[in-house]
Design an enzyme around this catalytic site. Structure first.
Site, PDB file in Angstrom:
ATOM      1  N   LYS A  45       3.146  -0.655 -10.000  1.00 22.30           N
ATOM      2  CA  LYS A  45       4.083   0.070  -9.148  1.00 22.30           C
ATOM      3  C   LYS A  45       5.404  -0.687  -9.021  1.00 22.30           C
ATOM      4  O   LYS A  45       6.482  -0.096  -9.079  1.00 22.30           O
ATOM      5  CB  LYS A  45       3.471   0.296  -7.769  1.00 22.30           C
TER       6      LYS A  45
ATOM      7  N   GLN B 206      -1.571  -0.674   0.347  1.00 28.01           N
ATOM      8  CA  GLN B 206      -2.569  -0.515  -0.700  1.00 28.01           C
ATOM      9  C   GLN B 206      -3.986  -0.509  -0.127  1.00 28.01           C
ATOM     10  O   GLN B 206      -4.357  -1.398   0.645  1.00 28.01           O
ATOM     11  CB  GLN B 206      -2.430  -1.648  -1.729  1.00 28.01           C
TER      12      GLN B 206
ATOM     13  N   ASP C 220       3.083   7.873   0.444  1.00 31.58           N
ATOM     14  CA  ASP C 220       1.738   8.143  -0.052  1.00 31.58           C
ATOM     15  C   ASP C 220       1.229   9.498   0.428  1.00 31.58           C
ATOM     16  O   ASP C 220       0.268  10.043  -0.110  1.00 31.58           O
ATOM     17  CB  ASP C 220       0.770   7.048   0.426  1.00 31.58           C
TER      18      ASP C 220
END
Length: 291
Positions: A48, A92, A115
């Site tokens: 990422k 994460q 997200d």
């Protein structure tokens, strides 16, 4: 279905729009928080960060020790929420056992929740509001379907898996006006799953079980989207394992009209959509500042 190629084109378009936004004095910024040293998470975060840099964005990875407390993580999120340099926040998953993921996800400012997991954004997605963020993997699947001109209106679609990350949002997106699929959701308690998948025009596998869907479970000519990314022991591989999807690719490809490989299918699309969401957040910030 070549997700890698489509994602590359998307990232090029994102980079062009990032350059235009820079000319307005706004540099899109994504902050990724990694708690602990889970090997898979470390690899994902590294990818990422690399893609963020290639797109010309400001990328930041905040690494925290495995015994980080919930209060410490929440404090970091509060700081990122308040920063004008940060347009996207991603924590994460999975988190260590001492930290409640629902508390963390709810703490992120919905306007920076790239997200798409905050309840506010989940609600907006469900009712079709365009100003929220859609979870990156389901959003990437929708782009794949559009790019390959897959007919969704009136199509029978089976989603295998009911997670909050993929299965549930995937279902919500497929039934939206303009997409208009008829959706069946299968899960661990479903009886005779093959009876459902064999009648589907589109099968989306997101159960986290390697090889769950085999060729004899697929209707000839169906479109198969494999979201699963599983590590399978393989003594022939230098790493001692290989990546496998939820679909048995070799048997399914003989039946399906279109199918995504693993790797190289949905995975690259997920990162591309993360960059897209971050860019959208920065764009909204720039428009609000100019108003």
């Amino acid at each position: 279905m070549d997700g890698k190629a489509i994602a590359a084109r998307m990232r090029e378009r994102v980079a062009e729009r990032v350059r235009a936004l820079k000319e307005r004095g706004v540099l899109p910024g994504l902050s990724v928080v990694l708690v602990g040293d889970d090997p898979a998470s470390t690899v994902y975060v590294k990818n990422k960060s690399k893609c963020c840099e290639e797109a010309g964005m400001r990328g930041e990875t905040i690494r925290m020790r495995a015994n980080t407390t919930e209060a410490e993580l929440v404090s970091v999120i509060d700081r990122l929420n308040a920063s004008k340099l940060v347009h996207g926040i991603l924590v994460q998953m999975p988190l260590p056992a001492q930290i409640r993921s629902d508390v963390v996800l709810r703490r992120i400012d919905p306007a920076k929740d790239v997200d798409g997991f905050h309840p506010v954004n989940v609600g907006k997605m469900l009712i079709g509001e365009p100003d929220g963020f859609v979870p990156c993997t389901p959003a990437g699947v929708m782009v794949l379907l559009r790019e390959y001109k897959v007919q969704t209106a009136g199509a029978e679609c089976v989603v295998v898996g009911r997670s909050n990350i993929v299965g549930k949002p995937m279902t919500a997106l497929l039934i939206q006006p303009g997409v208009d699929a008829t959706v069946t959701v299968c899960h661990s308690r479903t009886r005779n799953m093959a009876d459902h998948t064999r009648r589907a025009d589109i099968v989306i596998a997101a159960a986290g079980k390697p090889g769950l869907i085999t060729g004899d479970m697929i209707k000839p000519g169906a479109v198969v989207i494999d979201v699963g990314i599983n590590r399978v022991d393989d003594a022939r591989s230098p790493r001692g394992y290989r990546l496998a999807g939820d679909v048995d690719f070799d048997s399914a490809r003989k039946v399906a009209s279109l199918i995504t490989p693993v790797p190289g299918g949905v995975g690259p699309m997920t990162i591309a959509m993360l960059l897209e969401n971050t860019l959208q957040s920065a764009q909204r910030f720039a428009d609000h500042r100019a108003a």
